[in-house]
Design a protein around this motif. Structure first.
Motif, PDB file in Angstrom:
ATOM      1  N   LEU A  14       0.584  54.263  60.519  1.00  0.00           N
ATOM      2  CA  LEU A  14       1.585  53.458  59.805  1.00  0.00           C
ATOM      3  C   LEU A  14       2.646  54.358  59.169  1.00  0.00           C
ATOM      4  CD1 LEU A  14      -0.665  50.775  58.031  1.00  0.00           C
ATOM      5  CD2 LEU A  14       0.637  50.540  60.161  1.00  0.00           C
ATOM      6  N   GLY A  15       2.201  55.459  58.545  1.00  0.00           N
ATOM      7  CA  GLY A  15       3.158  56.378  57.934  1.00  0.00           C
ATOM      8  C   GLY A  15       4.083  56.994  58.959  1.00  0.00           C
ATOM      9  N   MET A  16       3.535  57.325  60.108  1.00  0.00           N
ATOM     10  CA  MET A  16       4.363  57.891  61.182  1.00  0.00           C
ATOM     11  C   MET A  16       5.404  56.904  61.664  1.00  0.00           C
ATOM     12  SD  MET A  16       4.653  57.480  64.728  1.00  0.00           S
ATOM     13  CE  MET A  16       3.050  56.867  65.213  1.00  0.00           C
ATOM     14  N   LEU A  17       5.041  55.622  61.769  1.00  0.00           N
ATOM     15  CA  LEU A  17       6.009  54.623  62.215  1.00  0.00           C
ATOM     16  C   LEU A  17       7.204  54.553  61.261  1.00  0.00           C
ATOM     17  CD1 LEU A  17       3.596  51.747  63.315  1.00  0.00           C
ATOM     18  CD2 LEU A  17       4.908  53.283  64.793  1.00  0.00           C
ATOM     19  N   ALA A  18       6.942  54.808  59.979  1.00  0.00           N
ATOM     20  CA  ALA A  18       8.026  54.794  58.998  1.00  0.00           C
ATOM     21  C   ALA A  18       8.809  56.101  59.010  1.00  0.00           C
ATOM     22  CB  ALA A  18       7.460  54.534  57.604  1.00  0.00           C
ATOM     23  N   SER A  19       8.110  57.238  59.016  1.00  0.00           N
ATOM     24  CA  SER A  19       8.796  58.521  58.833  1.00  0.00           C
ATOM     25  C   SER A  19       9.361  59.091  60.130  1.00  0.00           C
ATOM     26  CB  SER A  19       7.834  59.543  58.216  1.00  0.00           C
ATOM     27  OG  SER A  19       6.740  59.783  59.089  1.00  0.00           O
ATOM     28  N   VAL A  20       8.648  58.932  61.234  1.00  0.00           N
ATOM     29  CA  VAL A  20       9.094  59.499  62.508  1.00  0.00           C
ATOM     30  C   VAL A  20       9.887  58.476  63.317  1.00  0.00           C
ATOM     31  CG1 VAL A  20       8.360  60.541  64.682  1.00  0.00           C
ATOM     32  CG2 VAL A  20       7.143  61.090  62.566  1.00  0.00           C
ATOM     33  N   ARG A  21       9.366  57.276  63.433  1.00  0.00           N
ATOM     34  CA  ARG A  21      10.040  56.245  64.235  1.00  0.00           C
ATOM     35  C   ARG A  21      11.138  55.514  63.464  1.00  0.00           C
ATOM     36  NH1 ARG A  21       6.864  55.309  68.917  1.00  0.00           N
ATOM     37  NH2 ARG A  21       5.803  57.302  69.275  1.00  0.00           N
ATOM     38  N   GLY A  22      11.153  55.655  62.140  1.00  0.00           N
ATOM     39  CA  GLY A  22      12.210  55.043  61.336  1.00  0.00           C
ATOM     40  C   GLY A  22      12.139  53.531  61.233  1.00  0.00           C
ATOM     41  N   LEU A  23      10.931  52.954  61.371  1.00  0.00           N
ATOM     42  CA  LEU A  23      10.789  51.506  61.281  1.00  0.00           C
ATOM     43  C   LEU A  23      10.745  51.056  59.819  1.00  0.00           C
ATOM     44  CD1 LEU A  23       8.141  50.702  64.046  1.00  0.00           C
ATOM     45  CD2 LEU A  23      10.626  50.861  64.247  1.00  0.00           C
ATOM     46  N   GLU A  24      11.369  49.950  59.545  1.00  0.00           N
ATOM     47  CA  GLU A  24      11.288  49.351  58.207  1.00  0.00           C
ATOM     48  C   GLU A  24       9.930  48.675  58.036  1.00  0.00           C
ATOM     49  OE1 GLU A  24      13.498  49.720  55.913  1.00  0.00           O
ATOM     50  OE2 GLU A  24      15.062  50.664  57.136  1.00  0.00           O
ATOM     51  N   MET A  25       9.564  48.428  56.769  1.00  0.00           N
ATOM     52  CA  MET A  25       8.273  47.806  56.501  1.00  0.00           C
ATOM     53  C   MET A  25       8.149  46.469  57.223  1.00  0.00           C
ATOM     54  SD  MET A  25       6.611  45.233  54.723  1.00  0.00           S
ATOM     55  CE  MET A  25       7.686  44.734  53.370  1.00  0.00           C
ATOM     56  N   GLU A  26       9.212  45.698  57.260  1.00  0.00           N
ATOM     57  CA  GLU A  26       9.149  44.383  57.908  1.00  0.00           C
ATOM     58  C   GLU A  26       8.872  44.515  59.413  1.00  0.00           C
ATOM     59  OE1 GLU A  26      11.358  44.133  54.150  1.00  0.00           O
ATOM     60  OE2 GLU A  26      11.542  45.417  55.937  1.00  0.00           O
ATOM     61  N   GLU A  27       9.440  45.528  60.039  1.00  0.00           N
ATOM     62  CA  GLU A  27       9.206  45.752  61.470  1.00  0.00           C
ATOM     63  C   GLU A  27       7.759  46.166  61.727  1.00  0.00           C
ATOM     64  OE1 GLU A  27      13.110  47.533  63.441  1.00  0.00           O
ATOM     65  OE2 GLU A  27      12.630  48.572  61.565  1.00  0.00           O
ATOM     66  N   ILE A  28       7.226  46.990  60.837  1.00  0.00           N
ATOM     67  CA  ILE A  28       5.828  47.410  60.980  1.00  0.00           C
ATOM     68  C   ILE A  28       4.900  46.217  60.752  1.00  0.00           C
ATOM     69  CG2 ILE A  28       4.027  48.934  60.071  1.00  0.00           C
ATOM     70  CD1 ILE A  28       6.263  50.918  59.355  1.00  0.00           C
ATOM     71  N   ALA A  29       5.252  45.372  59.778  1.00  0.00           N
ATOM     72  CA  ALA A  29       4.443  44.183  59.494  1.00  0.00           C
ATOM     73  C   ALA A  29       4.380  43.249  60.699  1.00  0.00           C
ATOM     74  CB  ALA A  29       5.006  43.442  58.282  1.00  0.00           C
ATOM     75  N   GLU A  30       5.476  43.127  61.429  1.00  0.00           N
ATOM     76  CA  GLU A  30       5.474  42.280  62.628  1.00  0.00           C
ATOM     77  C   GLU A  30       4.529  42.820  63.690  1.00  0.00           C
ATOM     78  OE1 GLU A  30       9.367  41.670  64.169  1.00  0.00           O
ATOM     79  OE2 GLU A  30      10.165  40.796  62.325  1.00  0.00           O
ATOM     80  N   LEU A  31       4.416  44.149  63.775  1.00  0.00           N
ATOM     81  CA  LEU A  31       3.507  44.751  64.741  1.00  0.00           C
ATOM     82  C   LEU A  31       2.052  44.627  64.307  1.00  0.00           C
ATOM     83  CD1 LEU A  31       5.571  47.989  65.452  1.00  0.00           C
ATOM     84  CD2 LEU A  31       5.107  46.169  67.110  1.00  0.00           C
ATOM     85  N   CYS A  32       1.832  44.464  63.019  1.00  0.00           N
ATOM     86  CA  CYS A  32       0.469  44.375  62.471  1.00  0.00           C
ATOM     87  C   CYS A  32       0.143  42.916  62.137  1.00  0.00           C
ATOM     88  CB  CYS A  32       0.328  45.255  61.233  1.00  0.00           C
ATOM     89  SG  CYS A  32       0.582  47.013  61.568  1.00  0.00           S
ATOM     90  N   SER A  33       0.033  42.116  63.168  1.00  0.00           N
ATOM     91  CA  SER A  33      -0.222  40.684  62.979  1.00  0.00           C
ATOM     92  C   SER A  33      -1.702  40.351  62.958  1.00  0.00           C
ATOM     93  CB  SER A  33       0.441  39.889  64.103  1.00  0.00           C
ATOM     94  OG  SER A  33      -0.164  40.204  65.358  1.00  0.00           O
ATOM     95  N   GLY A  34      -2.541  41.285  63.483  1.00  0.00           N
ATOM     96  CA  GLY A  34      -3.963  41.007  63.583  1.00  0.00           C
ATOM     97  C   GLY A  34      -4.329  40.133  64.768  1.00  0.00           C
TER      98      GLY A  34
END
Length: 432
Positions: free
Chosen positions: A74-94
């Motif tokens: 999750l941290g990498m998606l923010a720091s390396v991929r530059g995704l916003e929290m909302e974009e990461i949340a969409e990927l983490c739907s369960g």
């Protein structure tokens, strides 16, 4: 696989890597073999997620307040991929193999991703126990250098002068968007794509014809500056698979004698085919019969140049092997320092009066670099350092600018300084 399913897979692979302290390549291979449904693109994407997460392991763990594989991804998606929290949340739907939904704390940490209070070693993504050595090497630039070593590496090739030229290969490989190297006259560079990977160069006709070899520009440069010349007797003492042996053969224009050997005979196995493909006719591979056998006994004291590409921690190659930096331990560093002293002592017996030893590592740690040279000189008073100005004064080009990267005895290359891997070179000469 969906992007979300790939993220779940990356978390699973990371868990295996961390729990069992195993190389990332092994864990990725096992994961792929047990999940035949994953196609080649899926496996490549998962590998890139895993390696990117390992690059920023410490900083992600600090910002997320959690060292779990999930937190690292999750941290990498923010720091390396530059995704916003909302974009990461969409990927983490369960749902449908996606990771579980974000917790409130995870969401807050992704929004802030705060490293302001992080220790320097965390900001640099360097193992804590190595930070004193690492920072001693780079001083005020240590954090920047660590971050550069946590980045993605380009793919470099070395033009084989025995069969081609850089201009010709730039034309032949134009469809892959090549760039001429900044330092080595034989280097061509390919930048990584959005997936973190470079082109598949080993399927190109020029590779099969021996027109080029894949080799980091820094590795090319230290081989070039070692001082090999046509007509000399040259030894590649830790040849391994032979990357520098091939570079030396080209620099020598197939004139003189070139010997390649390695204490681990298994590492020499690929070299025979590589030499045949390259057109190198002056190289002879000497395979030791056993661990204590000296395969070069008949040419003791005859070498104009002994190139020692010494065993080391590989800290200068962390861009290419991000998992390795988290697996290295203090005991391994001590063992490598012992190995370096032994191979340098062996090289001293092979150099002729007036001959040169070129000591090379792919490390940025001073204990393995200037420290190893200092220890060698203290035990071998018949040798003296070759001044860096003399090392840089080669007919291959104007390398005087590299003097600003001088160390006490040699030269330290790095990704931040030169865009290369972290190579070290120092030359010593035996007295007449």
């Amino acid at each position: 696989m969906t992007p979300a399913a790939r993220i779940s897979a990356a978390i699973e692979v990371l868990d295996d890597i961390i729990a069992r302290r195993r190389p990332a390549a092994d864990a990725l291979k096992d994961w792929g073999l047990s999940r035949r449904f994953a196609g080649s693109k899926d496996r490549a994407a998962i590998a890139t997620l895993v390696y990117d997460a390992l690059r920023r392991k410490s900083s992600s763990a600090f910002a997320m307040g959690d060292e779990s594989p999930r937190a690292l991804v999750l941290g990498m998606l923010a720091s390396v991929r530059g995704l916003e929290m909302e974009e990461i949340a969409e990927l983490c739907s369960g749902e449908n193999h996606a990771p579980a939904r974000l917790s409130e704390q995870e969401a807050r940490n992704l929004i802030t991703f705060d490293l302001d209070a992080a220790p320097d070693w965390v900001s640099a993504d360097v193992p804590e126990w190595l930070w004193p050595s690492f920072s001693a090497s780079f001083d005020t630039e240590a954090i920047t250098e660590g971050q550069a070593l946590a980045g993605r590496a380009p793919v470099d090739i070395r033009v084989n002068r025995l069969k081609s030229s850089r201009d010709k290969l730039l034309d032949d490989l134009a469809h892959l968007a090549p760039e001429p190297g900044a330092w080595s006259p034989d280097a061509i560079r390919f930048l990584p794509g959005p997936d973190g990977r470079g082109p598949s160069l080993q399927t190109e006709p020029g590779f099969f014809d021996g027109a080029f070899e894949i080799q980091d520009e820094g590795s090319q440069l230290v081989a070039l500056l070692s001082g090999a010349e046509p007509g000399q007797t040259v030894i590649d003492l830790c040849a391994g698979a032979g990357g520098k042996t091939l570079a030396l053969a080209a620099l020598m224009r197939n004139e003189g004698r070139l010997f390649a050997t390695d204490l681990d005979s298994r590492r020499l196995a690929p070299l025979h085919d590589r030499l045949a493909r390259s057109g190198a006719a002056n190289a002879e591979v000497r395979v030791p019969k056993n661990r204590g056998h000296e395969a070069l006994a008949d040419i003791m004291g005859q070498a104009d140049l002994v190139l020692v590409d010494a065993p080391c921690t590989g800290s200068g190659t962390w861009r290419r092997n991000p998992d390795a930096k988290w697996r290295v331990r203090p005991g391994a560093l001590a063992e490598r320092i012992k190995d370096q002293a032994e191979v340098l002592a062996r090289a001293a017996k092979l150099a002729r009066p007036g001959g040169r030893i070129a000591y090379i590592t792919c490390s940025v740690l001073p204990e393995e670099n200037d420290g190893a040279v200092e220890t060698f000189l203290g035990k071998h008073p018949g040798f003296a350092p070759v001044p860096l100005a003399e090392v840089l004064a080669t007919g291959e080009g104007d390398f005087r600018l590299l003097a600003r990267f001088a160390t006490r005895f040699g030269l330290q290359l790095s990704p931040n300084r030169m865009g290369t891997d972290g190579f070290y070179l120092a030359c010593v000469r035996r007295g007449d």
